[in-house]
Scaffold this active site. Structure first.
Site, PDB file in Angstrom:
ATOM      1  N   CYS A   1       0.776  -1.189  -0.168  1.00 35.54           N
ATOM      2  CA  CYS A   1       0.045  -0.141   0.075  1.00 35.54           C
ATOM      3  C   CYS A   1       0.914   1.334  -0.304  1.00 35.54           C
ATOM      4  CB  CYS A   1      -0.879  -0.415   1.221  1.00 35.54           C
ATOM      5  SG  CYS A   1      -2.044  -1.491   1.411  1.00 35.54           S
TER       6      CYS A   1
ATOM      7  N   ARG B   1       4.251   0.837  -6.436  1.00 39.13           N
ATOM      8  CA  ARG B   1       4.532   0.060  -5.660  1.00 39.13           C
ATOM      9  C   ARG B   1       3.105  -0.607  -5.475  1.00 39.13           C
ATOM     10  NH1 ARG B   1       6.477   1.881  -0.910  1.00 39.13           N
ATOM     11  NH2 ARG B   1       5.431   0.818   0.399  1.00 39.13           N
TER      12      ARG B   1
ATOM     13  N   TRP C   1      -3.149  -2.265  -1.658  1.00 42.14           N
ATOM     14  CA  TRP C   1      -2.599  -3.822  -2.153  1.00 42.14           C
ATOM     15  C   TRP C   1      -3.284  -4.307  -1.636  1.00 42.14           C
ATOM     16  CZ3 TRP C   1      -0.524  -5.773  -6.483  1.00 42.14           C
ATOM     17  CH2 TRP C   1      -0.171  -6.904  -6.133  1.00 42.14           C
TER      18      TRP C   1
ATOM     19  N   ASN D   1      -1.378   0.478   6.089  1.00 48.99           N
ATOM     20  CA  ASN D   1      -0.011  -0.271   5.321  1.00 48.99           C
ATOM     21  C   ASN D   1       0.230  -1.179   6.034  1.00 48.99           C
ATOM     22  OD1 ASN D   1       1.011  -1.458   3.567  1.00 48.99           O
ATOM     23  ND2 ASN D   1       2.638  -0.140   3.035  1.00 48.99           N
ATOM     24  N   GLY D   2      -0.244  -2.693   6.056  1.00 47.39           N
ATOM     25  CA  GLY D   2       0.697  -4.004   6.321  1.00 47.39           C
ATOM     26  C   GLY D   2      -1.086  -4.654   6.891  1.00 47.39           C
TER      27      GLY D   2
ATOM     28  N   GLU E   1      14.800 -23.227 -12.564  1.00 50.69           N
ATOM     29  CA  GLU E   1      14.500 -21.348 -12.566  1.00 50.69           C
ATOM     30  C   GLU E   1      15.674 -20.659 -12.441  1.00 50.69           C
ATOM     31  OE1 GLU E   1      12.363 -19.563 -11.779  1.00 50.69           O
ATOM     32  OE2 GLU E   1      12.787 -18.312 -11.464  1.00 50.69           O
TER      33      GLU E   1
ATOM     34  N   LYS F   1      15.568 -17.131 -14.972  1.00 52.36           N
ATOM     35  CA  LYS F   1      16.610 -16.756 -14.509  1.00 52.36           C
ATOM     36  C   LYS F   1      17.071 -15.915 -16.023  1.00 52.36           C
ATOM     37  CE  LYS F   1      13.292 -15.137 -12.763  1.00 52.36           C
ATOM     38  NZ  LYS F   1      12.318 -15.935 -12.993  1.00 52.36           N
TER      39      LYS F   1
ATOM     40  N   GLU G   1      15.111 -15.289 -19.751  1.00 54.60           N
ATOM     41  CA  GLU G   1      14.339 -14.059 -19.631  1.00 54.60           C
ATOM     42  C   GLU G   1      15.403 -12.384 -19.422  1.00 54.60           C
ATOM     43  OE1 GLU G   1      11.408 -13.856 -16.929  1.00 54.60           O
ATOM     44  OE2 GLU G   1      11.831 -14.828 -14.964  1.00 54.60           O
TER      45      GLU G   1
ATOM     46  N   HIS H   1      22.825 -38.269 -20.101  1.00 55.11           N
ATOM     47  CA  HIS H   1      22.076 -39.217 -21.470  1.00 55.11           C
ATOM     48  C   HIS H   1      22.168 -38.134 -22.590  1.00 55.11           C
ATOM     49  CE1 HIS H   1      20.556 -41.890 -18.576  1.00 55.11           C
ATOM     50  NE2 HIS H   1      20.424 -41.265 -17.576  1.00 55.11           N
TER      51      HIS H   1
ATOM     52  N   LYS I   1       4.744  -8.663 -17.693  1.00 58.78           N
ATOM     53  CA  LYS I   1       4.416  -9.346 -16.160  1.00 58.78           C
ATOM     54  C   LYS I   1       3.442 -10.705 -16.008  1.00 58.78           C
ATOM     55  CE  LYS I   1       6.010  -9.704 -12.218  1.00 58.78           C
ATOM     56  NZ  LYS I   1       7.058 -11.134 -12.170  1.00 58.78           N
TER      57      LYS I   1
HETATM   58  C1  AGP Z   1       9.171 -15.981 -14.557  1.00 61.67           C
HETATM   59  O1  AGP Z   1      10.088 -15.356 -14.297  1.00 61.67           O
HETATM   60  C2  AGP Z   1       8.468 -15.192 -15.546  1.00 61.67           C
HETATM   61  N1  AGP Z   1       7.933 -13.916 -15.533  1.00 61.67           N
HETATM   62  C3  AGP Z   1       6.855 -15.606 -16.337  1.00 61.67           C
HETATM   63  O2  AGP Z   1       7.531 -16.922 -16.839  1.00 61.67           O
HETATM   64  C4  AGP Z   1       5.716 -16.182 -14.778  1.00 61.67           C
HETATM   65  O3  AGP Z   1       6.434 -16.898 -14.069  1.00 61.67           O
HETATM   66  C5  AGP Z   1       4.776 -16.777 -15.507  1.00 61.67           C
HETATM   67  O4  AGP Z   1       4.155 -15.941 -16.704  1.00 61.67           O
HETATM   68  C6  AGP Z   1       3.475 -17.124 -14.156  1.00 61.67           C
HETATM   69  O5  AGP Z   1       3.482 -15.800 -14.407  1.00 61.67           O
HETATM   70  P1  AGP Z   1       2.023 -16.450 -12.851  1.00 61.67           P
HETATM   71  O6  AGP Z   1       3.124 -16.869 -11.521  1.00 61.67           O
HETATM   72  O7  AGP Z   1       1.762 -14.641 -12.528  1.00 61.67           O
HETATM   73  O8  AGP Z   1       1.105 -17.191 -13.177  1.00 61.67           O
END
Ligand code: AGP
Length: 615
Positions: A2, A27, A75, A101-102, A488, A492, A495, A511, A610
């Protein structure tokens, strides 16, 4: 998180507060509101949506006059985003107005007591409970607002940054903080309060940053009095002369939101289990789970649907659920699951994991599962998001808004929630001993400190990043709980640096992928203390024999791998089942620093969004 903005002084408060709320939009929020004292009474406008929606609402509904006011961007944590749950909130008498906020963890018991004393509530928020607790104390103890706040805050459990005023004493604002930031801007015959300095930096660069368990009474004529909440003793506050610029403040002084969010992980992991994990009492309290425990314990299997990083969190959960709760788990890419005509029955439980709560493929997978009779449980980071509304129940992560496109704190808070669910189920099913249950609870409680420790290797990791920033490919290897972390880590890097990287189970090397190994191939190996440690060491030796460059994530003090690897990234000793929460940290930092050195757009990498709300 928030956003809080308040003003008391000799200028019109409305434009200052509204512009301040716009400065806090970064934020992340889902609703906004403002309250002004116009000389006789309080004018309030609030709405679900954006600050621009608030502006339209205020234009239509209030006079916008007055030089005392509070503004807020919410939020949601308790109560879905809507007009009623938006802040500010009145007390029952209409005299007090608060923004917060909290999270007040014990708001339910306080609300019950206040209802018994005749209080009524319009919203579902913990904030409205707090302002009425303050009002009740102010009336019953016949004390001033500041004293009532001090007494009330000694009765609440949780995290807060609050600001409030009393229309009967419109020459002061009272603020307090525990666990959420609050800054006081000191101008010429005017004062500002805000979640950070962005809303007032153009008016003054003199600021007091309240510390945890401090409160302040800000009086136009008398200035700022800072006190300790615990015993009401006076504090001599340090007045900062801010040198930061606007953009730096939005990122909390970090160069990118992604780095800020990597460093927020100790706090948000704690926020995610705060009030839900009572390690000393051996209690896990997940509101969304309790009424549906039998669905899980009687399930034939758990199907996890997700995308990207959330899918990796699901893979970690598969290991934890099967190891502890002995419930068969399948992890599915939501995009595949929704189209492959899967066999789903009423005896299945589906867990949908999503940071944004808006990922189209995951939403579609949920709808398919529900059509075929499965119970669907959500693990989301956005209250009131489409996925959180579509699932039958769920548990929110409390990561706060994740601005960087590359998911970091969402991953670790998702694993935190999933670990609590698995532990709760294992305890109910009796598939782990009570002593192991208690041990894992206490171990989970130590994770924020271990993550803090792992973050201390940042400078060393930046040096390693420099050595490999020009590599064309990377391999990431892990075993057991850390195989999903290898995936993962590779994601990272891909991307945000645009370098190709692949994650594999370490044993898979022979393999096929080992054909890729030569002196140009950096291989990141997660080689922390575990049941697989010896086998991972063998894999490292295989890579070394083929001149691969080895970057190993090791438990601090490791000497064996240190002899074999070209570079090591140390993490503190961590229980194996919880190690993904810690081993992911150096991989996040490695990808971040390489991307920065390659001058990539770290927070908004090319081609990415995002939240993937389309197929
Ligand atoms: C991860 O770093 C990416 N931004 C992407 O793979 C993301 O995790 C994926 O699009 C899923 O998004 P969500 O968790 O909002 O569903």
């Amino acid at each position: 998180m928030c956003g809080i903005v308040g003003y008391i002084g000799n200028r019109e408060a409305y434009p200052i507060i509204l512009n301040g709320l716009k400065r806090l939009e970064y934020r992340g929020y889902d609703s906004a509101g403002i309250a002004l004292y116009d000389g006789t009474g309080i004018q309030m406008a609030k709405t679900k949506g954006k600050v621009s929606d608030l502006e339209s609402r205020a234009d239509a509904e209030i006079s916008k006059k007055g030089s005392l006011g509070l503004g807020h961007t919410r939020w949601a944590t308790h109560g879905v985003p809507n007009d009623i749950n938006s802040h500010p909130h009145y007390s029952n008498s209409g005299d007090l107005v608060i923004i917060h906020n909290g999270i007040i963890e014990n708001y339910a018991s306080i609300k019950k007591e206040l209802i018994n004393r005749g209080y009524t509530f319009k919203s579902d928020t913990d904030t409205e409970v707090l302002v009425n607790l303050i009002e009740e104390i102010k009336k019953k103890e016949d004390v001033k607002l500041g004293k009532a706040v001090q007494i009330a805050l000694n009765q609440v459990v949780g995290a807060y940054a609050i600001a409030l005023f009393d229309r009967k004493k419109p020459d002061e604002i009272v603020v307090a903080r525990l666990g959420s930031p609050l800054a006081i801007g000191i101008g010429e015959n005017e004062f500002f309060v805000a979640s950070d300095a962005t809303p007032f930096i153009e008016f003054t660069n003199n600021a007091i940053y309240l510390k945890d368990e401090e409160m302040a009474i800000i009086r136009l004529k008398k200035g700022v009095k800072v006190r300790k909440i615990k015993d009401d003793s006076l504090v001599d506050p340090y007045i900062h002369e801010l040198q930061l610029n606007l953009e730096q403040i939005e990122k909390g002084g970090y160069d990118h939101f992604m780095l800020k969010e990597i460093y927020e992980q100790p706090k948000v992991i704690k926020d995610t289990y705060r009030g839900r994990l009572l390690a000393n009492k051996g209690i896990i309290k997940l509101g969304g789970l309790e009424d549906h425990i039998n669905k899980f314990t009687n399930a034939d299997r758990i199907i996890i649907v997700a995308c990207g990083t959330s899918w990796h969190a699901g893979l970690v959960a598969e290991y934890i659920f099967e190891d502890w709760a002995r419930i068969p788990v399948e992890v599915e890419y939501a995009s595949e699951f929704r189209y492959r005509n899967p066999v789903i029955t009423e005896k299945d439980v589906v867990i949908a994991i999503s940071q944004s709560g808006e990922t189209a493929d995951t939403l579609a997978a949920i709808k398919l599962a529900k059509e075929r009779g499965a119970f669907v449980y959500g693990v989301c980071n956005v209250v009131g998001s489409s996925i959180s509304r579509e699932t039958d129940s769920g548990t929110y992560t409390h990561a706060g808004p994740e601005i960087g496109v590359a998911s970091t704190k969402a991953f670790t808070t998702q694993i935190t929630v999933l670990t609590m669910i698995a532990l709760r189920l294992a305890d109910v099913k009796g598939t782990i001993s009570h002593s192991d249950y208690m041990m894992h609870l206490r171990e989970l409680d130590t994770i924020p400190t271990l993550v803090e420790e792992a973050l201390k290797s940042d400078d060393k990791i930046r040096e390693i990043a420099y050595e490999f920033k020009d590599a064309a490919n990377f391999l990431y290897l892990g075993r057991g709980y850390n195989f999903p972390v290898a995936l993962e880590g590779a994601l990272k890097l891909k991307e945000i640096s645009y370098i190709h990287a692949e994650g594999y189970p370490a044993a898979e090397m022979k393999h096929g992928p080992i054909a890729l190994i030569d002196e140009h191939m950096p291989v990141v190996v997660i080689a922390v203390n575990s049941n697989h440690y010896e086998k991972v060491v063998s894999n490292i030796e295989e890579i070394k024999a083929r001149k691969g460059k080895i970057i190993a994530v090791v438990t601090e003090g490791d000497t064996t791998v240190k002899e074999l690897a070209d570079y090591i990234m140390e993490v503190p000793k961590t229980p194996e089942t919880l190690s993904p929460l810690v081993t992911t940290i150096p991989l996040q930092l490695l990808s971040y620093h390489i991307a920065v050195m390659l001058d990539r757009n770290v927070d908004q990498p090319r081609n990415l969004a995002k939240s993937v709300t389309v197929e």
